[in-house]
Design an enzyme around this catalytic site. Structure first.
Site, PDB file in Angstrom:
ATOM      1  N   CYS A 102       0.851  -1.202   0.000  1.00  0.00           N
ATOM      2  CA  CYS A 102       0.000   0.000   0.000  1.00  0.00           C
ATOM      3  C   CYS A 102       0.881   1.245   0.000  1.00  0.00           C
ATOM      4  O   CYS A 102       1.709   1.430   0.891  1.00  0.00           O
ATOM      5  CB  CYS A 102      -0.909  -0.024   1.227  1.00  0.00           C
ATOM      6  SG  CYS A 102      -1.762   1.530   1.505  1.00  0.00           S
ATOM      7  N   HIS A 107      -4.225   0.903   8.375  1.00  0.00           N
ATOM      8  CA  HIS A 107      -4.659   0.517   7.032  1.00  0.00           C
ATOM      9  C   HIS A 107      -6.139   0.117   7.059  1.00  0.00           C
ATOM     10  O   HIS A 107      -6.477  -1.049   7.256  1.00  0.00           O
ATOM     11  CB  HIS A 107      -3.803  -0.618   6.474  1.00  0.00           C
ATOM     12  CG  HIS A 107      -4.150  -0.981   5.059  1.00  0.00           C
ATOM     13  ND1 HIS A 107      -3.638  -0.314   3.957  1.00  0.00           N
ATOM     14  CD2 HIS A 107      -4.996  -1.910   4.560  1.00  0.00           C
ATOM     15  CE1 HIS A 107      -4.133  -0.843   2.859  1.00  0.00           C
ATOM     16  NE2 HIS A 107      -4.972  -1.820   3.201  1.00  0.00           N
ATOM     17  N   ASN A 143     -13.572   9.181  -1.468  1.00  0.00           N
ATOM     18  CA  ASN A 143     -14.056   8.228  -2.466  1.00  0.00           C
ATOM     19  C   ASN A 143     -14.007   6.827  -1.859  1.00  0.00           C
ATOM     20  O   ASN A 143     -12.983   6.424  -1.301  1.00  0.00           O
ATOM     21  CB  ASN A 143     -13.179   8.290  -3.725  1.00  0.00           C
ATOM     22  CG  ASN A 143     -13.225   9.652  -4.392  1.00  0.00           C
ATOM     23  OD1 ASN A 143     -14.289  10.254  -4.505  1.00  0.00           O
ATOM     24  ND2 ASN A 143     -12.080  10.152  -4.816  1.00  0.00           N
ATOM     25  N   GLY A 198     -14.657   6.114  -7.752  1.00  0.00           N
ATOM     26  CA  GLY A 198     -13.400   6.719  -8.186  1.00  0.00           C
ATOM     27  C   GLY A 198     -12.235   6.493  -7.249  1.00  0.00           C
ATOM     28  O   GLY A 198     -11.196   7.132  -7.401  1.00  0.00           O
ATOM     29  N   HIS A 201      -8.713   7.662   2.810  1.00  0.00           N
ATOM     30  CA  HIS A 201      -8.099   8.989   2.835  1.00  0.00           C
ATOM     31  C   HIS A 201      -9.152  10.029   2.511  1.00  0.00           C
ATOM     32  O   HIS A 201     -10.095   9.765   1.760  1.00  0.00           O
ATOM     33  CB  HIS A 201      -6.934   9.079   1.844  1.00  0.00           C
ATOM     34  CG  HIS A 201      -7.315   8.701   0.445  1.00  0.00           C
ATOM     35  ND1 HIS A 201      -7.426   7.383   0.042  1.00  0.00           N
ATOM     36  CD2 HIS A 201      -7.627   9.449  -0.632  1.00  0.00           C
ATOM     37  CE1 HIS A 201      -7.781   7.340  -1.232  1.00  0.00           C
ATOM     38  NE2 HIS A 201      -7.915   8.592  -1.664  1.00  0.00           N
TER      39      HIS A 201
HETATM   40  P1  5GP Z   1      -8.633   8.399  -4.747  1.00  0.00           P
HETATM   41  O1  5GP Z   1      -9.101   8.423  -6.174  1.00  0.00           O
HETATM   42  O2  5GP Z   1      -8.208   7.003  -4.312  1.00  0.00           O
HETATM   43  O3  5GP Z   1      -9.626   9.017  -3.805  1.00  0.00           O
HETATM   44  O4  5GP Z   1      -7.389   9.355  -4.687  1.00  0.00           O
HETATM   45  C1  5GP Z   1      -6.072   8.930  -4.604  1.00  0.00           C
HETATM   46  C2  5GP Z   1      -5.217  10.176  -4.617  1.00  0.00           C
HETATM   47  O5  5GP Z   1      -3.921   9.811  -4.205  1.00  0.00           O
HETATM   48  C3  5GP Z   1      -5.109  10.829  -5.992  1.00  0.00           C
HETATM   49  O6  5GP Z   1      -5.527  12.184  -5.905  1.00  0.00           O
HETATM   50  C4  5GP Z   1      -3.626  10.700  -6.333  1.00  0.00           C
HETATM   51  O7  5GP Z   1      -3.128  11.835  -7.010  1.00  0.00           O
HETATM   52  C5  5GP Z   1      -2.986  10.537  -4.962  1.00  0.00           C
HETATM   53  N1  5GP Z   1      -1.775   9.725  -4.982  1.00  0.00           N
HETATM   54  C6  5GP Z   1      -1.616   8.507  -5.553  1.00  0.00           C
HETATM   55  N2  5GP Z   1      -0.371   8.050  -5.351  1.00  0.00           N
HETATM   56  C7  5GP Z   1       0.256   8.997  -4.612  1.00  0.00           C
HETATM   57  C8  5GP Z   1       1.579   9.092  -4.080  1.00  0.00           C
HETATM   58  O8  5GP Z   1       2.426   8.206  -4.245  1.00  0.00           O
HETATM   59  N3  5GP Z   1       1.884  10.218  -3.370  1.00  0.00           N
HETATM   60  C9  5GP Z   1       0.967  11.208  -3.163  1.00  0.00           C
HETATM   61  N4  5GP Z   1       1.365  12.274  -2.450  1.00  0.00           N
HETATM   62  N5  5GP Z   1      -0.292  11.158  -3.652  1.00  0.00           N
HETATM   63  C10 5GP Z   1      -0.637  10.055  -4.366  1.00  0.00           C
HETATM   64 ZN    ZN Z   2      -2.320   1.200   3.725  1.00  0.00          ZN
END
Ligand code: 5GP
Ligand code: ZN
Length: 113
Positions: A6, A48, A88, A94, A101
């Protein structure tokens, strides 16, 4: 995806890099790697938990800590107290990273996000 592969667990354990803007016992706040607003942070529980549907009663401390961190971040953003919080949950909504988070969005474009 489990805790071992993760990306957010790796960031929490400092195995992967991120720009950390705030942290406490229960949550970490980092800059999103692909910002969708002038201020785009992610508030991540240090446990997690996959999504809101997976929250257990004993996870209440993490749920509360997410909102309290949002309040703290809002106060840090002088002149930008308005903020939008998005969580989300599931592929259909999405979600791309399956560690709970909360997106913290702020700045002049937040109404359009
Ligand atoms: P979700 O679509 O799961 O709600 O959003 C995931 C978010 O995590 C996205 O906005 C993406 O840009 C961010 N993200 C994904 N991988 C990383 C990473 O390695 N570092 C950071 N800082 N943000 C990440
Ligand atoms: Zn995790």
């Amino acid at each position: 995806m489990n805790e071992k592969n993760c990306i957010f667990c790796k960031i929490i354990s400092r195995t992967s890099p991120a720009t950390i803007v705030a942290e406490n016992e229960h949550v970490i706040a980092i800059k999103d790697i692909s910002p969708k607003a002038p201020v785009h942070l992610l508030i991540i529980p240090k446990k997690h938990i996959v999504d809101v549907q997976s929250l257990l009663p004993e996870d209440n401390v993490y749920a509360a800590a997410i909102l309290q961190m949002a309040r703290q971040l809002s106060a840090m953003e002088t002149g930008r107290r308005d903020c939008k919080l998005i969580i989300n949950n599931g592929v259909g909504a999405g979600q791309l990273v399956f560690h709970l988070h909360c997106h913290f969005l702020s700045g002049k474009k937040i109404v359009e996000v």
